[in-house]
Design a protein around this motif. Structure first.
Motif, mmCIF file in Angstrom:
data_model
loop_
_atom_site.group_PDB
_atom_site.id
_atom_site.type_symbol
_atom_site.label_atom_id
_atom_site.label_comp_id
_atom_site.label_asym_id
_atom_site.label_seq_id
_atom_site.Cartn_x
_atom_site.Cartn_y
_atom_site.Cartn_z
ATOM 1 N N PRO A 159 -3.422 -50.843 -32.087
ATOM 2 C CA PRO A 159 -3.366 -52.177 -32.685
ATOM 3 C C PRO A 159 -2.918 -53.295 -31.755
ATOM 4 N N ALA A 160 -2.069 -53.005 -30.765
ATOM 5 C CA ALA A 160 -1.535 -54.058 -29.909
ATOM 6 C C ALA A 160 -1.091 -53.473 -28.578
ATOM 7 N N THR A 161 -0.892 -54.332 -27.597
ATOM 8 C CA THR A 161 -0.409 -53.907 -26.287
ATOM 9 C C THR A 161 1.109 -53.723 -26.319
ATOM 10 N N ALA A 162 1.642 -53.133 -25.255
ATOM 11 C CA ALA A 162 3.062 -52.790 -25.209
ATOM 12 C C ALA A 162 3.993 -53.985 -25.411
ATOM 13 N N PRO A 163 3.744 -55.145 -24.789
ATOM 14 C CA PRO A 163 4.688 -56.258 -24.995
ATOM 15 C C PRO A 163 4.809 -56.702 -26.447
ATOM 16 N N ARG A 164 3.800 -56.379 -27.252
ATOM 17 C CA ARG A 164 3.822 -56.807 -28.656
ATOM 18 C C ARG A 164 4.208 -55.674 -29.606
ATOM 19 N N GLN A 165 4.480 -54.495 -29.053
ATOM 20 C CA GLN A 165 4.723 -53.343 -29.925
ATOM 21 C C GLN A 165 6.005 -53.490 -30.726
ATOM 22 N N ALA A 166 7.027 -54.117 -30.152
ATOM 23 C CA ALA A 166 8.316 -54.211 -30.838
ATOM 24 C C ALA A 166 8.461 -55.492 -31.654
ATOM 25 N N GLU A 167 7.420 -56.305 -31.719
ATOM 26 C CA GLU A 167 7.502 -57.566 -32.458
ATOM 27 C C GLU A 167 8.001 -57.359 -33.879
ATOM 28 N N ILE A 168 7.450 -56.364 -34.554
ATOM 29 C CA ILE A 168 7.773 -56.187 -35.965
ATOM 30 C C ILE A 168 9.222 -55.734 -36.156
ATOM 31 N N PHE A 169 9.781 -55.010 -35.181
ATOM 32 C CA PHE A 169 11.186 -54.617 -35.265
ATOM 33 C C PHE A 169 12.084 -55.836 -35.098
ATOM 34 N N VAL A 170 11.769 -56.689 -34.135
ATOM 35 C CA VAL A 170 12.551 -57.912 -33.940
ATOM 36 C C VAL A 170 12.449 -58.797 -35.180
ATOM 37 N N GLU A 171 11.253 -58.865 -35.778
ATOM 38 C CA GLU A 171 11.087 -59.647 -37.004
ATOM 39 C C GLU A 171 11.947 -59.088 -38.127
ATOM 40 N N TRP A 172 12.052 -57.751 -38.198
ATOM 41 C CA TRP A 172 12.908 -57.154 -39.230
ATOM 42 C C TRP A 172 14.369 -57.506 -38.999
ATOM 43 N N ILE A 173 14.839 -57.422 -37.765
ATOM 44 C CA ILE A 173 16.219 -57.810 -37.455
ATOM 45 C C ILE A 173 16.451 -59.266 -37.850
ATOM 46 N N ALA A 174 15.492 -60.125 -37.519
ATOM 47 C CA ALA A 174 15.623 -61.549 -37.835
ATOM 48 C C ALA A 174 15.668 -61.797 -39.338
ATOM 49 N N SER A 175 15.041 -60.908 -40.125
ATOM 50 C CA SER A 175 15.009 -61.089 -41.572
ATOM 51 C C SER A 175 16.326 -60.729 -42.246
ATOM 52 N N SER A 368 -9.857 -55.016 -33.192
ATOM 53 C CA SER A 368 -10.707 -55.967 -32.489
ATOM 54 C C SER A 368 -10.053 -56.263 -31.151
ATOM 55 N N TRP A 369 -10.812 -56.878 -30.232
ATOM 56 C CA TRP A 369 -10.335 -57.022 -28.865
ATOM 57 C C TRP A 369 -10.614 -58.412 -28.321
ATOM 58 N N ASP A 370 -9.754 -58.844 -27.390
ATOM 59 C CA ASP A 370 -10.016 -60.097 -26.696
ATOM 60 C C ASP A 370 -10.895 -59.826 -25.475
ATOM 61 N N ASP A 371 -11.091 -60.819 -24.652
ATOM 62 C CA ASP A 371 -12.003 -60.674 -23.517
ATOM 63 C C ASP A 371 -11.525 -59.668 -22.479
ATOM 64 N N THR A 372 -10.231 -59.356 -22.482
ATOM 65 C CA THR A 372 -9.690 -58.406 -21.500
ATOM 66 C C THR A 372 -9.733 -56.967 -21.991
ATOM 67 N N GLY A 373 -10.125 -56.766 -23.257
ATOM 68 C CA GLY A 373 -10.091 -55.428 -23.844
ATOM 69 C C GLY A 373 -8.784 -55.107 -24.525
ATOM 70 N N ALA A 374 -7.868 -56.096 -24.603
ATOM 71 C CA ALA A 374 -6.592 -55.898 -25.294
ATOM 72 C C ALA A 374 -6.786 -56.083 -26.794
ATOM 73 N N PRO A 375 -6.172 -55.230 -27.618
ATOM 74 C CA PRO A 375 -6.314 -55.344 -29.069
ATOM 75 C C PRO A 375 -5.527 -56.523 -29.620
ATOM 76 N N GLU A 376 -5.864 -56.908 -30.863
ATOM 77 C CA GLU A 376 -5.355 -58.161 -31.416
ATOM 78 C C GLU A 376 -4.617 -57.993 -32.742
ATOM 79 N N SER A 377 -4.170 -56.777 -33.080
ATOM 80 C CA SER A 377 -3.485 -56.557 -34.353
ATOM 81 C C SER A 377 -1.988 -56.355 -34.129
ATOM 82 N N LYS A 378 -1.304 -55.714 -35.080
ATOM 83 C CA LYS A 378 0.130 -55.460 -34.995
ATOM 84 C C LYS A 378 0.428 -54.001 -35.316
#
Length: 414
Positions: A159-175, A368-378
């Motif tokens: 669903p996403a690249t490594a830099p975005r993998q922990a986004e949802i955990f940080v969002e949970w902490i923020a909540s 789905s993917w951007d022009d670099t082949g990186a996925p665009e989900s979460k």
């Protein structure tokens, strides 16, 4: 307090390793194969780490590919031809990975390729595929360096690249209400191009929320003694431990913390907890309670063909539940299958163009993917609860509305 800057040191080491890998890969490239043979099976070449440091997830990836092959052949194969996998062991070695994919392309002249495990190995493997003009769908390999090269044929089937993998955990902490958020955190990380950006971006996000870093360290990939790391963490007594772990190191740190009788209120690990029964066997079922991780997949998801995948996996592998790495490999097969079916022929360039312009429904969800082949989900936020994995966020994909914060059995009375 034990702190030290790590991003620059680790980035330099990773960059050197990956630069060497791509140099080897480019030097090993040969003549591109033909665009498929209309007679006989559709041959798909794969190199996987079936031995060596990555053998556990590599074996799971092989299983995922085998289950996909079994299901797709039961449905008539690709283009009306049976699928034949040519899988070879790269022994967790970059050099062997390069040699394997070069041989698959130039000697075996396979029709299609699927990726290996880890950013470390796929960085070099994808360079071989790119130089030979062959589509390369990888089930693992989310390091940002993978997508900074402008490759045309590379696609990451998660669903996403490594830099975005922990986004949802940080969002949970923020909540969480401010008085319930962790105040301090420790970040032990394996020196690996996947774990690095996951934890780096998490640390940045949590520090922006006011979570103080009290320990940060990078340990070599071949580390087996985690007592020094565990002792330093226990001395710092953080509210949160976020470990960049692949598998054995995740188990090793929990065991070492267990020996010290220390348990942080919140424990997050990359990858390691997603290895289903292997993880719970390694740390003990009671010690999984409350462990967080982000994951691409859940066996109870209602995504297309997920029930078929879980059922067939159990039939083929002694009733076992698939690990995430097996699901990711199966999804990579689904991505390849969707492109070939839509295009109607094996034309590497047209297949790549089709993927870049379209979405694919997989057991991981819509990709789905951007022009670099990186996925665009979460990714999904998962937690071990009562001996099984539950998805706790986002709400529309959750399998429970409960999040637990207990200490593992070995830390009761701490």
């Amino acid at each position: 307090m034990l702190t030290r800057p790590r991003s620059r040191l680790r980035a330099a080491g990773v960059a050197a390793v990956l630069a060497a890998a791509v140099s080897i890969a480019l030097a090993a490239c040969g003549t591109p194969p033909s665009e498929g043979n209309a007679d006989g099976p559709v041959t798909i070449g794969v190199s996987l780490p079936l031995t060596g440091d990555f053998s556990q997830p590599g074996t799971q990836a092989e299983r995922g590919y085998r289950v996909w092959q079994d299901i797709v052949n039961a449905q008539g194969g690709l283009l009306g031809r049976p699928v034949e996998l040519s899988i070879t062991d790269d022994a967790s070695s970059q050099d062997t990975t390069v040699a394997n994919y070069t041989r698959l392309i130039t000697q075996e002249r396979v029709d299609l390729l699927l990726g290996t495990f880890s950013s470390l190995l796929n960085f070099a493997a994808s360079a071989v595929a790119e130089r030979n003009g062959m589509l390369f769908v990888e089930p693992a390999g989310g390091a940002p360096t993978m997508f900074e090269r402008g490759f045309r044929y590379l696609f990451f089937a998660q669903p996403a690249t490594a830099p975005r993998q922990a986004e949802i955990f940080v969002e949970w902490i923020a909540s969480l209400p401010p008085d319930q958020r962790p105040k301090t955190a420790a970040y032990p990380v394996q020196d690996d191009p996947f774990t690095t950006p996951v934890i780096d971006t998490m640390q940045q996000g949590l520090e922006a929320l006011g979570v103080q870093t009290v320990y940060s360290s990078v340990y070599p990939a071949d580390t087996t003694n985690f007592q020094p790391v565990a002792s330093a963490i226990a001395a710092a007594r953080p509210d949160l431990v976020a470990q960049g772990a692949v598998f054995e190191d995740g188990v090793g740190l929990v065991r070492s913390l267990q020996q010290l009788g220390y348990s942080p209120p919140i424990l997050f690990q990359t990858s390691a907890p997603s290895n289903a029964g292997q993880y719970s066997d390694g740390v003990g079922v009671a010690n999984t309670e409350g462990v967080f991780y982000t994951v691409s997949w859940n066996e109870r998801a209602s995504t297309p063909r997920n029930a078929d995948f879980v059922k067939r996996y159990a039939e083929m592998y002694d009733g076992e539940t698939p690990a995430e790495d097996a699901a990711d490999a199966f999804a990579a097969g689904q991505v390849l299958q969707a492109a070939v079916t839509a295009v109607g022929r094996i034309d590497q360039t047209v297949l790549a163009d089709w993927l870049r312009a379209n979405q694919v429904e997989t057991i991981l969800g819509t990709l789905s993917w951007d022009d670099t082949g990186a996925p665009e989900s979460k990714f999904l936020l998962a937690q071990w609860q009562s001996g099984q994995v539950e998805i706790v966020a986002p709400a529309d994909r959750a399998t429970t509305d409960r999040i637990v914060h207990p200490k593992p059995a070995w830390a009761q009375g701490q």
